[in-house]
Design a protein around this motif. Sequence first.
Motif, PDB file in Angstrom:
ATOM      1  N   GLU A   5       0.831  -1.202   0.000  1.00  0.00           N
ATOM      2  CA  GLU A   5       0.000   0.000   0.000  1.00  0.00           C
ATOM      3  C   GLU A   5       0.866   1.251   0.000  1.00  0.00           C
ATOM      4  OE1 GLU A   5      -3.610   2.137   2.569  1.00  0.00           O
ATOM      5  OE2 GLU A   5      -2.984   0.070   3.036  1.00  0.00           O
ATOM      6  N   LEU A   6       1.953   1.216   0.730  1.00  0.00           N
ATOM      7  CA  LEU A   6       2.877   2.352   0.720  1.00  0.00           C
ATOM      8  C   LEU A   6       3.451   2.559  -0.683  1.00  0.00           C
ATOM      9  CD1 LEU A   6       4.832   1.795   4.060  1.00  0.00           C
ATOM     10  CD2 LEU A   6       3.439   3.800   3.493  1.00  0.00           C
ATOM     11  N   ILE A   7       3.813   1.467  -1.335  1.00  0.00           N
ATOM     12  CA  ILE A   7       4.346   1.553  -2.699  1.00  0.00           C
ATOM     13  C   ILE A   7       3.322   2.194  -3.630  1.00  0.00           C
ATOM     14  CG2 ILE A   7       5.032   0.187  -4.718  1.00  0.00           C
ATOM     15  CD1 ILE A   7       6.325  -1.795  -2.738  1.00  0.00           C
ATOM     16  N   GLU A 161      10.182   3.780  18.444  1.00  0.00           N
ATOM     17  CA  GLU A 161      10.035   3.762  16.991  1.00  0.00           C
ATOM     18  C   GLU A 161      11.079   2.820  16.421  1.00  0.00           C
ATOM     19  OE1 GLU A 161       7.983   7.989  15.826  1.00  0.00           O
ATOM     20  OE2 GLU A 161      10.175   7.863  15.713  1.00  0.00           O
ATOM     21  N   ALA A 162      10.617   1.926  15.549  1.00  0.00           N
ATOM     22  CA  ALA A 162      11.481   0.877  15.019  1.00  0.00           C
ATOM     23  C   ALA A 162      11.829   1.117  13.561  1.00  0.00           C
ATOM     24  CB  ALA A 162      10.788  -0.482  15.161  1.00  0.00           C
ATOM     25  N   ALA A 163      12.924   0.525  13.122  1.00  0.00           N
ATOM     26  CA  ALA A 163      13.293   0.549  11.714  1.00  0.00           C
ATOM     27  C   ALA A 163      12.223  -0.174  10.896  1.00  0.00           C
ATOM     28  CB  ALA A 163      14.657  -0.112  11.516  1.00  0.00           C
ATOM     29  N   PHE A 164      12.043   0.266   9.666  1.00  0.00           N
ATOM     30  CA  PHE A 164      10.995  -0.298   8.813  1.00  0.00           C
ATOM     31  C   PHE A 164      11.367  -1.690   8.322  1.00  0.00           C
ATOM     32  CE2 PHE A 164       9.087  -0.843   4.541  1.00  0.00           C
ATOM     33  CZ  PHE A 164       7.744  -0.772   4.897  1.00  0.00           C
ATOM     34  N   ASP A 165      10.416  -2.604   8.440  1.00  0.00           N
ATOM     35  CA  ASP A 165      10.559  -3.968   7.945  1.00  0.00           C
ATOM     36  C   ASP A 165       9.469  -4.184   6.911  1.00  0.00           C
ATOM     37  OD1 ASP A 165      10.611  -6.673   7.437  1.00  0.00           O
ATOM     38  OD2 ASP A 165      10.565  -7.298   9.539  1.00  0.00           O
ATOM     39  N   ALA A 166       9.870  -4.401   5.660  1.00  0.00           N
ATOM     40  CA  ALA A 166       8.888  -4.533   4.580  1.00  0.00           C
ATOM     41  C   ALA A 166       7.903  -5.670   4.826  1.00  0.00           C
ATOM     42  CB  ALA A 166       9.609  -4.746   3.252  1.00  0.00           C
ATOM     43  N   ASP A 167       8.353  -6.758   5.439  1.00  0.00           N
ATOM     44  CA  ASP A 167       7.467  -7.890   5.692  1.00  0.00           C
ATOM     45  C   ASP A 167       6.393  -7.552   6.720  1.00  0.00           C
ATOM     46  OD1 ASP A 167       8.827  -9.505   3.894  1.00  0.00           O
ATOM     47  OD2 ASP A 167      10.217 -10.245   5.420  1.00  0.00           O
ATOM     48  N   ALA A 168       6.743  -6.706   7.693  1.00  0.00           N
ATOM     49  CA  ALA A 168       5.790  -6.338   8.742  1.00  0.00           C
ATOM     50  C   ALA A 168       4.947  -5.126   8.356  1.00  0.00           C
ATOM     51  CB  ALA A 168       6.541  -6.055  10.047  1.00  0.00           C
ATOM     52  N   GLY A 169       5.444  -4.306   7.425  1.00  0.00           N
ATOM     53  CA  GLY A 169       4.727  -3.096   7.052  1.00  0.00           C
ATOM     54  C   GLY A 169       4.911  -1.995   8.075  1.00  0.00           C
ATOM     55  N   LEU A 170       4.134  -0.939   7.933  1.00  0.00           N
ATOM     56  CA  LEU A 170       4.219   0.210   8.834  1.00  0.00           C
ATOM     57  C   LEU A 170       3.160   0.067   9.918  1.00  0.00           C
ATOM     58  CD1 LEU A 170       5.980   2.833   8.799  1.00  0.00           C
ATOM     59  CD2 LEU A 170       3.983   4.013   7.873  1.00  0.00           C
ATOM     60  N   ALA A 171       3.539   0.263  11.177  1.00  0.00           N
ATOM     61  CA  ALA A 171       2.602   0.103  12.293  1.00  0.00           C
ATOM     62  C   ALA A 171       2.773   1.248  13.276  1.00  0.00           C
ATOM     63  CB  ALA A 171       2.845  -1.236  12.987  1.00  0.00           C
ATOM     64  N   GLY A 172       1.775   1.453  14.104  1.00  0.00           N
ATOM     65  CA  GLY A 172       1.877   2.440  15.165  1.00  0.00           C
ATOM     66  C   GLY A 172       2.205   3.823  14.662  1.00  0.00           C
ATOM     67  N   TYR A 173       1.392   4.346  13.728  1.00  0.00           N
ATOM     68  CA  TYR A 173       1.697   5.634  13.108  1.00  0.00           C
ATOM     69  C   TYR A 173       0.499   6.574  13.198  1.00  0.00           C
ATOM     70  CZ  TYR A 173      -0.966   3.304   9.422  1.00  0.00           C
ATOM     71  OH  TYR A 173      -1.935   2.616   8.731  1.00  0.00           O
ATOM     72  N   ASP A 174       0.794   7.868  13.099  1.00  0.00           N
ATOM     73  CA  ASP A 174      -0.248   8.879  12.927  1.00  0.00           C
ATOM     74  C   ASP A 174      -0.426   9.110  11.434  1.00  0.00           C
ATOM     75  OD1 ASP A 174      -0.862   9.654  15.704  1.00  0.00           O
ATOM     76  OD2 ASP A 174       1.250  10.204  15.752  1.00  0.00           O
ATOM     77  N   THR A 175      -1.663   9.332  11.008  1.00  0.00           N
ATOM     78  CA  THR A 175      -1.981   9.318   9.574  1.00  0.00           C
ATOM     79  C   THR A 175      -1.152  10.309   8.768  1.00  0.00           C
ATOM     80  OG1 THR A 175      -3.832  10.822  10.026  1.00  0.00           O
ATOM     81  CG2 THR A 175      -4.314   8.466   9.923  1.00  0.00           C
ATOM     82  N   TRP A 176      -0.946  11.503   9.291  1.00  0.00           N
ATOM     83  CA  TRP A 176      -0.209  12.506   8.508  1.00  0.00           C
ATOM     84  C   TRP A 176       1.270  12.156   8.388  1.00  0.00           C
ATOM     85  CZ3 TRP A 176      -2.519  13.410  13.232  1.00  0.00           C
ATOM     86  CH2 TRP A 176      -1.664  13.600  14.323  1.00  0.00           C
ATOM     87  N   MET A 177       1.760  11.292   9.279  1.00  0.00           N
ATOM     88  CA  MET A 177       3.148  10.882   9.174  1.00  0.00           C
ATOM     89  C   MET A 177       3.364   9.923   8.007  1.00  0.00           C
ATOM     90  SD  MET A 177       4.379  12.740  11.461  1.00  0.00           S
ATOM     91  CE  MET A 177       6.061  12.177  11.392  1.00  0.00           C
ATOM     92  N   VAL A 178       2.312   9.211   7.609  1.00  0.00           N
ATOM     93  CA  VAL A 178       2.415   8.359   6.422  1.00  0.00           C
ATOM     94  C   VAL A 178       2.654   9.229   5.198  1.00  0.00           C
ATOM     95  CG1 VAL A 178       1.238   6.681   4.959  1.00  0.00           C
ATOM     96  CG2 VAL A 178       0.937   6.592   7.437  1.00  0.00           C
TER      97      VAL A 178
END
Length: 217
Positions: A5-7, A161-178
């Motif tokens: 979805e990010l892609i 805040e953790a490094a991004f893992d493509a397999d896990a996706g993005l978690a624990g975020y505020d919408t505008w930060m996406v």
Amino acid sequence: MECSELIDRVKLVINEAGDDSDVSLLSADTRSLDETIAELLPGAVTFIQKNKGAGAGRVNTKAAAPSALEITADSAGGGTLLLPDDFVALVSLQLGGWNRPVSSLCAYDSREAAWQRNEYTRAGCSKPVCIEAFTPAGERRAQLFPLPAGDGAKPVHFVYEAAFDADAGLAGYDTWMVDAVVYQCASRLYTLFERYDAANSMLALALAACSAQAGKI
């Protein structure tokens, strides 16, 4: 949010949404557009995590189970907590004996760190402090001041805040930060193809999205 979805959101930003079968190959090794964006996402997430304004929002947060954390006393008069391998930034850490949580990790060479190494200027339970440090093997750890006695030294919570893992996706975020992550990834993509004006425009949008005022609009 899944990596796919990010892609797709990055592709929308650069007007390349949909099937990329008609998109010219992006490099000599014939990688697809999706693969290239996926490779740029971890760096984009880390950039936003390290450059967002105070209170701007959260990006890819994790909560560690308190029972899994081991805090040991150190020679400096505080406690030591080994940080996870994917640790990027502290969100909140509290010990049972502290009156309030800590939300930032001070640099190991900061003035605040020097104060903690002096027993006369060290923080108390009403205003605890966490300092970045390293083990002899180079592993990152946090020094916690003060270290209460007994059960007071047990962690109540640890969120980071953790490094991004493509397999896990993005978690624990505020919408505008996406949005900030997507713009920053688009900026990196444009830079890759030496379209520097477009890259700078996307970078400006990313920084605006992750400013301290972004969540107040």
